[in-house]
Design an enzyme around this catalytic site. Structure first.
Site, short mmCIF file in Angstrom:
data_model
loop_
_atom_site.label_atom_id
_atom_site.label_comp_id
_atom_site.label_asym_id
_atom_site.label_seq_id
_atom_site.Cartn_x
_atom_site.Cartn_y
_atom_site.Cartn_z
N GLU A 64 49.53 102.64 28.32
CA GLU A 64 50.04 103.72 29.15
C GLU A 64 48.92 104.47 29.86
O GLU A 64 47.76 104.44 29.46
CB GLU A 64 50.78 104.73 28.27
CG GLU A 64 49.81 105.27 27.25
CD GLU A 64 50.32 106.47 26.47
OE1 GLU A 64 51.34 107.04 26.83
OE2 GLU A 64 49.65 106.81 25.50
N CYS A 103 49.11 112.49 26.20
CA CYS A 103 48.47 111.17 26.10
C CYS A 103 48.63 110.61 24.68
O CYS A 103 48.91 111.31 23.75
CB CYS A 103 47.00 111.21 26.46
SG CYS A 103 46.64 111.88 28.06
N1 SAH Z 1 40.80 108.40 20.62
C1 SAH Z 1 40.28 109.46 21.40
C2 SAH Z 1 40.95 109.60 22.74
C3 SAH Z 1 42.42 109.37 22.79
S1 SAH Z 1 43.41 110.53 21.88
C4 SAH Z 1 40.34 110.76 20.61
O1 SAH Z 1 40.95 110.78 19.56
O2 SAH Z 1 39.76 111.73 21.08
C5 SAH Z 1 43.41 111.85 23.07
C6 SAH Z 1 43.77 113.19 22.52
O3 SAH Z 1 45.17 113.24 22.20
C7 SAH Z 1 42.99 113.53 21.27
O4 SAH Z 1 42.37 114.79 21.34
C8 SAH Z 1 44.07 113.51 20.24
O5 SAH Z 1 43.72 114.31 19.19
C9 SAH Z 1 45.29 113.99 21.03
N2 SAH Z 1 46.55 113.78 20.33
C10 SAH Z 1 46.91 112.70 19.60
N3 SAH Z 1 48.11 112.91 19.02
C11 SAH Z 1 48.51 114.16 19.39
C12 SAH Z 1 49.67 114.96 19.09
N4 SAH Z 1 50.64 114.52 18.31
N5 SAH Z 1 49.74 116.20 19.64
C13 SAH Z 1 48.76 116.67 20.43
N6 SAH Z 1 47.65 115.95 20.74
C14 SAH Z 1 47.53 114.71 20.23
#
Ligand code: SAH
Ligand code: SF4
Length: 367
Positions: A89, A353
């Site tokens: 995505e 995301c």
């Molecule tokens: N793997 C990397 C980048 C992709 S995740 C990382 O973890 O930084 C991108 C962002 O989405 C991260 O900050 C992650 O913590 C956030 N994210 C993942 N699941 C989420 C959720 N349920 N609610 C809010 N943010 C979320």
């Protein structure tokens, strides 16, 4: 099958010579792709017709196709399928998610891209983590998300209310979709080189953000690379144990070592770091968390983004109420910490995301 967008311009020029074509064919192809977002070789009318016909069945410039899109007020989510049937995505955000907010209607868009199909890190709050891991994305699969998003925007001008006449509508790219960019660093780096190449997409390095769950080795390599790409770090707890509970990767990349690597990064580059902090009710929203953040962030030039947890089906965590979010912000203020509250954008389509599993759950998503 030829996958020429996996190559840099220089590599493509060499390849042209090897196959008996003038090197400027490479530039012609790049011009079509990166200024017009045209990837069908037959439409590249300044290339010899005979050569186009020869290439037709063997050359794939675009290894993804859009199979679905979901529109929300502030974002549009695109679902892609790879040639081997994996689903990934990207999200087009109408405001710059990773950096400053802006209400300027002429401002261009931010694109959130994936670096892997799924993610092997299994953070407990994350839909992508729940889905598991298929494989790293190729360079051209990262680039195809950008090209297809630009094409989508061009085809739906009304959706974005853009009055821009420039060919490029996206002004910022953040690696915050599926996957951990530092686990696919070589390909992410090569994709960034094409995205920033003056004869490529020509985006400024400063307009690109890498978000990491805290892979120390990746941060070290990133520091050495020393390009002004922005760095965002998913923190989620100021305590070692708290982080390990939320993010299993923190066990092998412990908080102290992570902070040391970030210090080295900041000492070497002088650049500000964005810390992301998902706020989860009863987990990391206490006064002591705010206090812990103060101690941890004191030595840094930073931006702290507080993002209320976006609920994921099947995950037993709670979004804090508005009141609780406000209280936590107050704790931070009292601790002398400056923070920005991020709306969980496009909550209905879970555009924070990385939440693919939540979204298209009723159709078969193949990782
Ligand atoms: N793997 C990397 C980048 C992709 S995740 C990382 O973890 O930084 C991108 C962002 O989405 C991260 O900050 C992650 O913590 C956030 N994210 C993942 N699941 C989420 C959720 N349920 N609610 C809010 N943010 C979320
Ligand atoms: Fe992977 Fe980032 Fe999700 Fe963690 S938050 S599972 S690192 S995509």
């Amino acid at each position: 099958m030829k996958r020429w967008l996996n190559l840099s311009l220089e590599e493509l020029r060499s390849l042209m010579e090897e196959i008996g074509q003038p090197p400027h064919r490479a530039n012609q192809i790049w011009t079509w792709v990166w200024t017009k977002f045209i990837t069908d070789i037959q439409r590249m009318t300044d290339l010899p017709k005979k050569w186009r016909d020869e290439l037709q069945n063997d050359l794939v410039l675009l290894p993804l196709r859009i199979i679905d899109s979901l529109e929300e007020e502030e974002s549009v989510k695109l679902l892609f399928e790879t040639l081997d049937g994996h689903h990934i995505e990207a999200v087009i955000l109408k405001q710059d998610e990773a950096t400053e907010e802006s209400d300027d209607p002429k401002k261009r868009l931010t694109l959130c891209v994936s670096s892997q199909a799924g993610c092997p890190l299994g953070c407990v709050f994350c839909a992508t983590g729940k889905l598991g891991f298929a494989r790293n994305l190729e360079v051209d699969e990262i680039l195809a998300q950008v090209i297809l998003a630009e094409e989508f925007i061009l085809q739906h001008p009304g959706l974005f209310g853009l009055s821009l006449t420039t060919p490029r509508k996206i002004s910022n790219i953040v690696f915050m979709g599926m996957g951990e960019p530092f686990l696919n660093w070589e390909n992410v780096q090569k994709a960034i080189r094409t995205l920033t190449h003056p004869k490529g997409y020509n985006l400024g390095y400063r307009h690109i953000t890498i978000s990491t769950a805290g892979i120390i080795e990746g941060i070290r390599e990133f520091t050495q690379w020393n390009q002004p790409v922005r760095l965002a770090v998913s923190l989620h707890s100021p305590f070692r144990i708290g982080r390990e509970r939320l993010m299993p990767i923190a066990k092998t990349n412990p908080l102290d070592d992570l902070m040391e690597a970030l210090r080295e990064y900041q000492d070497a580059t002088g650049r500000r770091i964005t810390f992301e902090y998902i706020l989860i009710a009863g987990v990391n929203d206490r006064r002591e968390d705010a206090e812990g953040l103060r101690k941890l962030l004191l030595p840094f030039k930073y931006l702290l983004n507080i993002i209320p947890y976006n609920p994921v089906e099947g995950i037993d965590l709670e979004t804090p109420s508005q009141g609780r979010v406000k209280t936590f912000l107050l704790f931070l203020k009292e601790a002398g910490i400056h923070a920005t509250l991020r709306k969980s954008r496009g909550r209905k389509i879970a555009a924070g995301c990385g939440q693919l599993g939540l979204l298209w759950k009723n159709r078969e998503i193949r990782l």
